[in-house]
Design an enzyme around this catalytic site. Structure first.
Site, PDB file in Angstrom:
ATOM      1  N   ALA A 170      17.978 -15.539  21.700  1.00 14.31           N
ATOM      2  CA  ALA A 170      16.570 -15.866  21.981  1.00 14.31           C
ATOM      3  C   ALA A 170      16.488 -17.215  22.680  1.00 14.31           C
ATOM      4  CB  ALA A 170      15.776 -15.870  20.681  1.00 14.31           C
ATOM      5  N   GLY A 205      14.846 -18.575  25.261  1.00 13.43           N
ATOM      6  CA  GLY A 205      13.561 -19.226  25.531  1.00 13.43           C
ATOM      7  C   GLY A 205      12.981 -19.883  24.288  1.00 13.43           C
ATOM      8  N   ASP A 206      13.058 -19.179  23.156  1.00 13.85           N
ATOM      9  CA  ASP A 206      12.558 -19.747  21.898  1.00 13.85           C
ATOM     10  C   ASP A 206      13.365 -20.964  21.479  1.00 13.85           C
ATOM     11  OD1 ASP A 206      10.440 -17.817  20.931  1.00 13.85           O
ATOM     12  OD2 ASP A 206      12.090 -16.420  21.224  1.00 13.85           O
ATOM     13  N   LEU A 207      14.681 -20.864  21.615  1.00  8.17           N
ATOM     14  CA  LEU A 207      15.542 -21.942  21.137  1.00  8.17           C
ATOM     15  C   LEU A 207      15.369 -23.208  21.967  1.00  8.17           C
ATOM     16  CD1 LEU A 207      18.723 -19.779  20.457  1.00  8.17           C
ATOM     17  CD2 LEU A 207      17.058 -20.602  18.784  1.00  8.17           C
ATOM     18  N   GLY A 211      12.235 -24.776  20.929  1.00  5.84           N
ATOM     19  CA  GLY A 211      12.441 -25.446  19.657  1.00  5.84           C
ATOM     20  C   GLY A 211      13.057 -26.822  19.825  1.00  5.84           C
TER      21      GLY A 211
END
Length: 400
Positions: free
Chosen positions: A167, A169-171, A174
Site C-alpha cells: 500500500a 500511497g498510504d505508507l 503516513g
C-alpha cells in the site's frame, strides 16, 4: 537507567483506521509517544481482519498497532462524541484519516476540538486533502497512486501500468503525517501561546511529491515521462541484468567514477576510458549499448560470483530479494531489522524492526498490537478519572 525516548510525554489520540494514519501512529509510538487508538466497539479497525490471520487476528495488525493502547468508542453516538472531546482536552495530537466532513458531522472537527483544547494539533490524512473540489471524494492509496502520477510510470511501455505490491500511497502519506506532526509539535514549542494547528496530508499529493523533476521537465520541454520497465530514464547504467544461473542482479553504475570501475571490472577498459561515456548524458544517449555490454558479462557468471567481483571494486550491486532472502540476510540481522515478538498465545514471530536508528534514544517495540479495547479500563478510569460505575454503564450502553 534507559534514556528517555524523544517523544515521551507526547499524547496522541488516533481515530484513523486501516493504513495511512495508523502507520503514522505506529512510528510515533515507537519513539515514545503514548498513542491511544480509538476503535469501533463491535469489530474494531478493519485491519484486524486483513490478509494472513493468526487466531482470528491479522498478523499485519501486530506490526501496525504495536506500542498502541486500544480503547473502544462509538463515535456515532452523542455520548461517544462527548468522550472524544474529553479525550481531546488531554492529548497533544489527534491523528485521523476519515473522509473530510465526517468528524465535523459528529461535532469532532478541528474547530470543535479547539474549543476544548486550543493547543491541539490535528493531523488529517485523506485522499485529496481538506480543501479543493475533490475533498469529499473517497480516497484510497491505490487511487492516489494513479492520480498522483506514479502508476503511469510503473511497468513496461507495451503493457498496462502495474502497482507495487504494497500500500505504497498510504505508507508515504503516513510518513508525511509523521513529519508534519513533528514539525507542528516543534512550532507549538516555540509559540508563546502554545498554539496548535492543522496538518493536512493528501494521499495523492504525497505520491505526487515523489515524481522528481517530471513536472518542470514537462513544463519546459513538453516531455512526458513514460514507463521504462527496469531502467531509470536518463540515468545510465542503472538496470537489472540476467546472470548465468538465470537469476537477476541490479547494478547501479551511473556515477562517473563508478562507471569506470564497472567497465574495468568487466574487461572493457576501452569504454572506461572513452570520453563519450565519461558523463551521465553521454551514457544515457548510449544506454542500450551499455546495458547490452553489461549483460553480456553478467550472463557469463553466476549471480554470487558477479556480485563478488563488483563488490570488490565498490560498484553498487545487489540481488533481488524476496522475503525468504531477507530473513536469511546477515545485514538485516546485524541492524536488528528482524525482531522477534511474542503473540498473545505465546507464538513467537518475526516483525520488522524500528526505522530510523537513533544513536542515543533509539525507538523500541514495547508490545505487539493490542486486543480490541484492551486498555479501556486503564484509559477511562486512570487517564480520564471515570468512576468504575461510569465505566461500567458506558460499556453496558454500547458507548464503549
Amino acid at each position: 537507567m534507559s534514556k528517555k525516548l524523544p517523544l515521551e510525554g507526547v499524547k496522541i489520540l488516533e481515530l484513523g483506521n486501516l493504513v495511512a494514519a495508523p502507520f503514522a501512529g505506529k512510528i510515533l509510538s515507537e519513539f515514545g509517544a503514548e498513542v491511544i487508538k480509538v476503535e469501533e466497539p463491535a469489530k474494531g479497525d478493519p485491519l484486524r481482519n486483513w490478509r494472513v490471520m493468526h487466531n482470528d487476528t491479522s498478523v499485519w495488525w501486530y506490526v501496525q498497532s504495536r506500542n498502541k493502547k486500544s480503547i473502544t468508542v462509538n463515535m456515532r453516538d452523542p455520548e461517544g462524541q462527548h468522550i472524544i472531546r474529553q479525550l481531546a482536552e488531554k492529548v497533544d495530537v489527534v491523528l485521523e484519516n476519515f473522509k473530510p466532513g465526517t468528524l465535523e458531522r459528529w461535532g469532532l472537527g478541528l474547530e470543535d476540538l479547539r474549543k476544548v483544547n486550543p493547543s491541539i494539533i490535528m493531523t488529517r490524512v485523506s485522499g485529496y486533502g481538506q480543501t479543493g473540489p475533490y475533498r469529499e471524494k473517497p480516497g484510497f492509496g491505490s487511487v492516489a497512486e494513479a492520480i498522483g502520477g506514479l502508476r503511469y510510470l510503473t511497468g513496461y511501455p507495451d503493457l498496462p501500468p502495474v502497482r507495487v505490491g504494497i500500500a505504497l500511497g498510504d505508507l508515504v502519506a503516513g510518513l508525511y503525517a509523521v513529519i508534519g506532526t513533528l514539525m507542528a509539535l516543534r512550532a507549538r514549542e516555540e509559540n508563546p501561546e502554545k498554539q496548535g494547528q492543522l496538518v493536512d496530508v493528501a494521499l495523492y499529493e504525497s505520491v505526487f511529491s515523489l515524481l522528481e523533476g517530471i513536472l518542470p521537465e514537462y513544463d519546459l520541454t513538453g516531455m512526458v515521462r513514460e514507463r521504462t520497465g527496469s531502467t531509470l530514464p536518463g540515468i545510465a547504467p542503472s538496470n537489472t541484468y540476467e546472470c548465468a544461473d538465470g537469476k537477476h542482479l541490479v547494478i547501479g553504475g551511473n556515477g562517473d567514477q563508478i562507471f569506470k570501475r564497472l567497465m574495468t571490472a568487466i574487461g572493457r577498459d576501452d569504454l572506461a576510458n572513452d570520453p563519450t561515456y565519461s558523463t551521465n548524458q553521454g551514457r544515457a544517449d548510449n544506454v542500450i549499448f551499455i546495458d547490452s555490454t553489461i549483460e553480456e558479462w553478467t550472463k557469463q557468471h553466476p549471480l554470487k560470483e558477479a556480485q563478488r567481483i563488483l563488490d570488490e571494486v565498490s560498484v553498487p550491486v545487489g540481488p533481488i530479494y524476496g522475503i525468504k532472502e531477507i530473513v536469511e540476510d546477515e545485514q538485516y540481522k546485524a541492524r536488528e531489522m528482524l525482531q522477534e515478538i511474542v503473540l498473545p498465545d505465546g507464538t513467537k514471530v518475526l516483525v520488522p524492526g524500528v526505522v530510523p536508528k537513533l544513536s542515543e534514544t533509539p525507538g523500541e517495540i514495547k508490545w505487539s498490537g493490542p486486543s480490541l479495547g484492551q486498555h479501556n479500563e486503564e484509559i477511562y478510569t486512570e487517564f480520564m478519572n471515570f468512576s468504575f460505575d461510569e465505566f461500567k454503564k458506558l460499556k453496558e450502553q454500547g458507548v464503549i
